[in-house]
Design an enzyme around this catalytic site. Structure first.
Site, PDB file in Angstrom:
ATOM      1  N   SER A   8      41.419 -65.432 -78.355  1.00  0.00           N
ATOM      2  CA  SER A   8      42.600 -64.618 -78.645  1.00  0.00           C
ATOM      3  C   SER A   8      43.754 -65.551 -78.973  1.00  0.00           C
ATOM      4  O   SER A   8      43.775 -66.700 -78.537  1.00  0.00           O
ATOM      5  CB  SER A   8      42.971 -63.761 -77.432  1.00  0.00           C
ATOM      6  OG  SER A   8      44.182 -63.077 -77.655  1.00  0.00           O
ATOM      7  N   ALA A  11      49.967 -64.066 -77.398  1.00  0.00           N
ATOM      8  CA  ALA A  11      50.757 -64.930 -76.513  1.00  0.00           C
ATOM      9  C   ALA A  11      50.805 -64.387 -75.084  1.00  0.00           C
ATOM     10  O   ALA A  11      50.724 -65.158 -74.112  1.00  0.00           O
ATOM     11  CB  ALA A  11      52.168 -65.086 -77.061  1.00  0.00           C
ATOM     12  N   GLY A  12      50.923 -63.074 -74.921  1.00  0.00           N
ATOM     13  CA  GLY A  12      50.973 -62.477 -73.590  1.00  0.00           C
ATOM     14  C   GLY A  12      49.671 -62.691 -72.835  1.00  0.00           C
ATOM     15  O   GLY A  12      49.668 -63.042 -71.652  1.00  0.00           O
ATOM     16  N   LYS A  13      48.544 -62.484 -73.523  1.00  0.00           N
ATOM     17  CA  LYS A  13      47.242 -62.694 -72.892  1.00  0.00           C
ATOM     18  C   LYS A  13      47.059 -64.160 -72.531  1.00  0.00           C
ATOM     19  O   LYS A  13      46.556 -64.486 -71.454  1.00  0.00           O
ATOM     20  CB  LYS A  13      46.108 -62.255 -73.832  1.00  0.00           C
ATOM     21  CG  LYS A  13      45.911 -60.778 -73.941  1.00  0.00           C
ATOM     22  CD  LYS A  13      44.702 -60.486 -74.812  1.00  0.00           C
ATOM     23  CE  LYS A  13      44.590 -59.012 -75.131  1.00  0.00           C
ATOM     24  NZ  LYS A  13      43.454 -58.710 -76.021  1.00  0.00           N
ATOM     25  N   ASP A  69      38.007 -57.461 -74.452  1.00  0.00           N
ATOM     26  CA  ASP A  69      38.221 -56.345 -75.364  1.00  0.00           C
ATOM     27  C   ASP A  69      38.688 -55.203 -74.476  1.00  0.00           C
ATOM     28  O   ASP A  69      38.122 -54.973 -73.400  1.00  0.00           O
ATOM     29  CB  ASP A  69      36.946 -55.982 -76.126  1.00  0.00           C
ATOM     30  CG  ASP A  69      37.265 -55.156 -77.365  1.00  0.00           C
ATOM     31  OD1 ASP A  69      38.289 -55.432 -78.020  1.00  0.00           O
ATOM     32  OD2 ASP A  69      36.505 -54.229 -77.690  1.00  0.00           O
ATOM     33  N   TYR A 154      50.180 -48.502 -75.627  1.00  0.00           N
ATOM     34  CA  TYR A 154      50.357 -47.125 -75.164  1.00  0.00           C
ATOM     35  C   TYR A 154      51.108 -47.046 -73.837  1.00  0.00           C
ATOM     36  O   TYR A 154      51.258 -45.956 -73.283  1.00  0.00           O
ATOM     37  CB  TYR A 154      48.988 -46.447 -75.035  1.00  0.00           C
ATOM     38  CG  TYR A 154      48.208 -46.402 -76.330  1.00  0.00           C
ATOM     39  CD1 TYR A 154      48.362 -45.343 -77.221  1.00  0.00           C
ATOM     40  CD2 TYR A 154      47.343 -47.437 -76.686  1.00  0.00           C
ATOM     41  CE1 TYR A 154      47.670 -45.305 -78.413  1.00  0.00           C
ATOM     42  CE2 TYR A 154      46.641 -47.414 -77.873  1.00  0.00           C
ATOM     43  CZ  TYR A 154      46.809 -46.351 -78.743  1.00  0.00           C
ATOM     44  OH  TYR A 154      46.134 -46.314 -79.933  1.00  0.00           O
TER      45      TYR A 154
END
Length: 197
Positions: A8, A11-13, A69, A154
């Site tokens: 990935s 950036a947050g992950k 995922d 969401y």
């Protein structure tokens, strides 16, 4: 320190995985830094897509690889948008359009149950016959209007009953305790500890 490539460039992950793997003395390196292009995600299950991304990153880099995922599943929509959560309203990806489409699809529906799901897959090498797989779920409801300005995707529509707030209204610490990805990460780290890593 061991190195694991993260399939990935989000950036947050990347920050979340780096923080959680630091105590294990494992360095998490985003695939973009190693020249790995994004993998195709052709499957209808989160686990198959995560496994495909992990094998792809491991094959190109020669390093162990970690992929996730995740998405939102809505009971009244038969589990949709599911693996298509990020592209629910088509390309280019847009949180605003995805949320708008979800509200349109649920108009008039009484059943607003939904859950976030995350699958994590770690392969030791590209052809690993026994990848480490962990998952996590966070249950809630889809509201009829957005609340809160934190999070992404969401989150402004996703009410978490335990807090009586949306995921977008939670602090990162609160969200980390009950989030689908937080639960999956905790399970994966427990498996790594069992292996003595």
């Amino acid at each position: 320190m061991k190195r694991i490539v993260l399939a990935s460039n989000n950036a947050g992950k990347v920050r979340e995985f780096q923080r959680l793997f630091a105590p294990l003395e494992i360095e998490i390196v985003p695939q973009g830094e190693l020249g790995v292009p994004e993998a195709e995600e052709p499957y209808f299950t989160f686990i198959e897509n995560a496994l495909t991304k992990a094998r792809h990153a491991a094959r190109i880099t020669g390093l162990p690889a970690l992929a996730d995922d995740s998405g939102i599943c809505v009971a009244a929509l038969g589990g949709a948008p599911g693996v298509f959560s990020a592209r629910f309203a088509g390309e280019p990806k847009s949180d605003a359009r995805n949320n708008e489409k979800l509200l349109t699809e649920l108009a008039g529906q009484e059943d607003r149950r939904a859950w976030y799901y995350a699958a994590l897959v770690l392969v030791r090498h590209a052809d690993d016959p026994q990848p480490l797989i962990a998952d996590g779920t966070c249950h809630g409801y889809v509201l009829e209007a957005a609340h809160g300005d934190g999070g992404f995707g969401y989150d402004p529509l996703f009410l978490i009953p335990h807090y009586n707030r949306t995921a977008a209204q939670l602090t990162s610490e609160e969200k980390g305790l009950i989030s689908h990805r937080g639960k999956a990460l905790a399970a994966l780290i427990a498996k790594l500890r069992e292996e003595g890593l």
